[in-house]
Design a protein around this motif. Structure first.
Motif, mmCIF file in Angstrom:
data_model
loop_
_atom_site.group_PDB
_atom_site.id
_atom_site.type_symbol
_atom_site.label_atom_id
_atom_site.label_comp_id
_atom_site.label_asym_id
_atom_site.label_seq_id
_atom_site.Cartn_x
_atom_site.Cartn_y
_atom_site.Cartn_z
ATOM 1 N N TYR A 178 22.162 38.699 33.824
ATOM 2 C CA TYR A 178 21.737 38.621 35.420
ATOM 3 C C TYR A 178 21.908 36.737 35.861
ATOM 4 O O TYR A 178 22.104 37.002 37.045
ATOM 5 C CB TYR A 178 20.524 38.632 36.017
ATOM 6 N N ASP A 179 20.962 36.309 35.592
ATOM 7 C CA ASP A 179 20.777 35.192 35.767
ATOM 8 C C ASP A 179 22.682 34.103 35.922
ATOM 9 O O ASP A 179 22.600 33.484 37.737
ATOM 10 C CB ASP A 179 20.104 33.792 35.188
ATOM 11 N N ALA A 180 23.475 34.026 34.755
ATOM 12 C CA ALA A 180 24.558 34.093 35.568
ATOM 13 C C ALA A 180 25.247 34.642 36.531
ATOM 14 O O ALA A 180 26.733 34.108 37.176
ATOM 15 C CB ALA A 180 25.675 34.430 33.716
ATOM 16 N N VAL A 181 24.979 35.864 36.768
ATOM 17 C CA VAL A 181 25.646 36.564 38.502
ATOM 18 C C VAL A 181 25.407 36.386 38.856
ATOM 19 O O VAL A 181 26.336 35.576 40.199
ATOM 20 C CB VAL A 181 25.153 38.076 38.142
ATOM 21 N N VAL A 182 23.727 36.345 39.615
ATOM 22 C CA VAL A 182 23.196 35.628 40.504
ATOM 23 C C VAL A 182 23.942 34.246 41.084
ATOM 24 O O VAL A 182 23.977 33.615 42.513
ATOM 25 C CB VAL A 182 21.813 35.556 41.125
ATOM 26 N N ALA A 183 23.616 33.170 39.839
ATOM 27 C CA ALA A 183 24.026 31.761 40.452
ATOM 28 C C ALA A 183 25.786 31.480 40.989
ATOM 29 O O ALA A 183 25.679 30.940 41.565
ATOM 30 C CB ALA A 183 23.922 31.000 38.551
ATOM 31 N N SER A 184 26.508 32.246 39.698
ATOM 32 C CA SER A 184 28.207 32.645 40.677
ATOM 33 C C SER A 184 28.481 33.392 41.749
ATOM 34 O O SER A 184 29.230 32.756 42.353
ATOM 35 C CB SER A 184 28.502 33.774 39.467
ATOM 36 N N ALA A 185 27.767 34.574 42.905
ATOM 37 C CA ALA A 185 27.311 34.863 43.571
ATOM 38 C C ALA A 185 27.296 33.916 44.553
ATOM 39 O O ALA A 185 27.665 33.618 45.576
ATOM 40 C CB ALA A 185 26.816 35.711 44.179
ATOM 41 N N ASP A 186 26.279 32.904 44.432
ATOM 42 C CA ASP A 186 25.472 31.816 44.975
ATOM 43 C C ASP A 186 27.519 30.647 45.160
ATOM 44 O O ASP A 186 27.139 30.273 45.969
ATOM 45 C CB ASP A 186 24.466 31.484 44.474
ATOM 46 N N HIS A 219 19.865 42.850 44.637
ATOM 47 C CA HIS A 219 19.559 42.135 46.272
ATOM 48 C C HIS A 219 19.769 41.369 45.964
ATOM 49 O O HIS A 219 20.198 40.905 47.868
ATOM 50 C CB HIS A 219 17.759 41.802 46.458
ATOM 51 N N ARG A 220 19.816 40.139 45.362
ATOM 52 C CA ARG A 220 20.367 38.402 45.983
ATOM 53 C C ARG A 220 21.804 39.252 46.322
ATOM 54 O O ARG A 220 22.585 37.900 47.255
ATOM 55 C CB ARG A 220 20.317 37.618 44.536
ATOM 56 N N VAL A 221 22.575 39.484 45.219
ATOM 57 C CA VAL A 221 24.264 39.630 46.005
ATOM 58 C C VAL A 221 24.315 40.001 46.861
ATOM 59 O O VAL A 221 24.967 40.025 48.502
ATOM 60 C CB VAL A 221 24.742 40.254 45.123
ATOM 61 N N GLN A 222 23.318 41.302 47.531
ATOM 62 C CA GLN A 222 23.408 41.915 49.112
ATOM 63 C C GLN A 222 22.604 41.676 50.263
ATOM 64 O O GLN A 222 24.222 40.620 51.702
ATOM 65 C CB GLN A 222 22.651 42.977 48.793
ATOM 66 N N GLU A 223 22.090 40.241 49.793
ATOM 67 C CA GLU A 223 21.380 39.389 50.253
ATOM 68 C C GLU A 223 22.822 37.648 50.697
ATOM 69 O O GLU A 223 23.071 37.732 51.830
ATOM 70 C CB GLU A 223 20.265 38.820 49.438
ATOM 71 N N LEU A 224 23.357 37.996 50.170
ATOM 72 C CA LEU A 224 24.130 36.851 50.159
ATOM 73 C C LEU A 224 26.020 37.290 51.315
ATOM 74 O O LEU A 224 26.633 36.751 51.866
ATOM 75 C CB LEU A 224 24.446 36.318 48.766
ATOM 76 N N SER A 225 25.611 38.983 51.792
ATOM 77 C CA SER A 225 27.113 39.454 51.590
ATOM 78 C C SER A 225 27.787 39.473 50.811
ATOM 79 O O SER A 225 28.806 38.645 51.544
ATOM 80 C CB SER A 225 27.255 39.210 52.786
ATOM 81 N N GLY A 226 27.279 38.970 49.488
ATOM 82 C CA GLY A 226 28.102 38.782 48.782
ATOM 83 C C GLY A 226 29.499 39.231 48.178
ATOM 84 O O GLY A 226 30.268 40.725 49.053
ATOM 85 N N PRO A 227 30.208 38.903 46.919
ATOM 86 C CA PRO A 227 31.319 39.664 46.113
ATOM 87 C C PRO A 227 31.887 41.296 45.642
ATOM 88 O O PRO A 227 29.897 41.227 44.991
ATOM 89 C CB PRO A 227 31.355 38.736 45.168
ATOM 90 N N VAL A 228 32.765 41.388 45.863
ATOM 91 C CA VAL A 228 32.490 42.977 45.318
ATOM 92 C C VAL A 228 32.779 42.168 43.834
ATOM 93 O O VAL A 228 33.126 41.217 43.474
ATOM 94 C CB VAL A 228 34.442 43.293 45.978
ATOM 95 N N VAL A 229 31.482 43.071 42.924
ATOM 96 C CA VAL A 229 31.787 43.162 41.420
ATOM 97 C C VAL A 229 32.408 44.038 40.689
ATOM 98 O O VAL A 229 31.673 45.353 40.299
ATOM 99 C CB VAL A 229 30.013 42.238 41.062
ATOM 100 N N TYR A 230 33.082 43.770 39.463
ATOM 101 C CA TYR A 230 34.097 44.740 38.642
ATOM 102 C C TYR A 230 33.451 44.147 37.405
ATOM 103 O O TYR A 230 32.732 42.919 36.815
ATOM 104 C CB TYR A 230 35.386 44.452 39.067
ATOM 105 N N THR A 231 32.647 44.995 36.941
ATOM 106 C CA THR A 231 32.316 45.117 35.470
ATOM 107 C C THR A 231 32.739 45.276 34.367
ATOM 108 O O THR A 231 33.703 45.925 34.360
ATOM 109 C CB THR A 231 30.385 45.304 34.836
ATOM 110 N N ILE A 232 33.415 44.405 33.072
ATOM 111 C CA ILE A 232 33.367 45.804 31.975
ATOM 112 C C ILE A 232 32.534 45.055 30.771
ATOM 113 O O ILE A 232 32.339 44.448 30.224
ATOM 114 C CB ILE A 232 34.958 44.739 31.762
ATOM 115 N N GLY A 233 32.128 46.782 30.260
ATOM 116 C CA GLY A 233 31.420 46.352 29.832
ATOM 117 C C GLY A 233 31.834 46.711 27.958
ATOM 118 O O GLY A 233 32.499 47.809 27.659
#
Length: 340
Positions: A178-186, A219-233
């Motif tokens: 989660y920290d990596a996702v938010v920092a990368s969106a930022d 919430h943070r990604v939405q706050e930034l009007s942020g990126p489309v996120v694709y995840t591969i688990g």
């Protein structure tokens, strides 16, 4: 927010051997954002002009990137009048519409925890194949994360530099997803050159080291009007219990679903190439829809957006896009001082 990078840059010192990460002491971690980052650019219109693209910005426009499906097949021939947009139930007037292969700013965010060591060669190859299948005008950066996240290649269109960044393998520690996702969106919000932005997250485990939780991350990604996120688990194998797999899958599905992306769960490492090709195709095939909200920008709070599409004589269409956004509130202008 300070967002230092440890690039594989020949001008900055000796190059690392392939697959060898710089010592942790020489690499600056990607920090969780402080909430003061500038909002990402929004586009009223992006039009192709000769060999390049011109972006016309409009800070009040809401831009939605939408994938349209009929069953499992992408629908590529819709027009503006085939779409409707609703914000909090109120119909909106579509002002701009495009179905063009726009250049994209991409963040490749890859799990570097201990359990990924044997999977990284295949993961790296598939990530590079995705970039090479994309628009030549795209730009991308690389973040490798375990219990901390490091930016190992700044924005570039050079595939060789991206290969070097992905090659900084130092599999150890936990999974601070989660920290990596938010920092990368930022990072995208602050430094990306393209209004269309994407994060591609590849991980094989459940978050166990972040300071943020899943809800705060979305919430943070939405706050930034942020990126489309694709995840591969990469949740196959015996490393995780059924409960851990279920929790990890739910988190990745929510992260992708709320931002308009897709979550993929291959059964084996051999399926990653096919998934990477599908992600690249999805990014290239989206409609870009812009509108001005009927609500004042000063009205705060999350705004839910629903986009629908229909064709005469055809079956039901499914539209995949982000679920909504938080408006960027402009600071009030200072009143003029007396005597000025």
């Amino acid at each position: 927010m300070v967002f230092a990078a440890a690039q594989n840059n020949p001008a900055s010192g000796p190059a690392q051997s392939p697959g060898q990460a710089p010592p942790a002491a020489d690499r600056d971690p990607v920090r969780s954002p402080d909430g003061n980052a500038a909002p990402p650019p929004s586009a009223a219109e992006v039009e192709k002009n000769g060999g390049g693209f011109i972006m016309h910005t409009d800070v009040e426009e809401v831009v939605m990137y939408a994938t349209v499906l009929r069953g499992n097949q992408m629908v590529q021939d819709l027009k503006k009048e085939d779409f409707q947009v609703f914000e909090d139930g109120a119909k909106q007037n579509i002002l701009s519409f495009q179905h063009t292969d726009l250049p994209v700013s991409i963040g490749l965010v890859v799990d570097n925890s201990g359990s990924m060591s044997k999977k990284r060669p295949s993961v790296n190859k598939s990530a590079l194949d995705l970039i090479q299948a994309s628009n030549p005008a795209d730009e991308a950066f690389v973040v490798n994360f375990s219990d901390e996240a490091y930016i190992d290649q700044e924005f570039t269109s050079d595939v060789n530099r991206l290969r070097d960044g992905l090659g900084h393998i130092e599999s150890r520690g936990g999974t601070a997803l989660y920290d990596a996702v938010v920092a990368s969106a930022d990072k995208l919000a602050q430094d990306a050159k393209r209004p269309k932005q994407v994060l591609i997250i590849i991980t094989d485990g459940e978050d166990n080291a972040s300071t943020l939780n899943l809800e705060q991350t979305i919430h943070r990604v939405q706050e930034l009007s942020g990126p489309v996120v694709y995840t591969i688990g990469l949740l196959f194998g015996d490393e995780m219990s059924h409960a851990e797999v279920r929790h990890a899958k739910r988190a990745l599905e929510m992260l992708s679903g709320e931002t308009g992306g897709m979550a993929f769960f291959p059964k084996s490492i051999e399926q990653i190439d096919q998934i990477a090709a599908e992600v690249a195709r999805d990014i290239r095939s989206q409609y870009t829809i812009g509108y001005h909200s009927t609500k004042p920008s000063t009205q705060q709070g999350f705004r839910r957006v629903d986009v629908t599409a229909a064709e005469k004589g055809e079956g039901k269409l499914t539209v995949r896009t982000r679920t909504g956004y938080f408006p960027m509130v402009k600071p009030a202008k200072k009143a003029a001082q007396a005597g000025n």
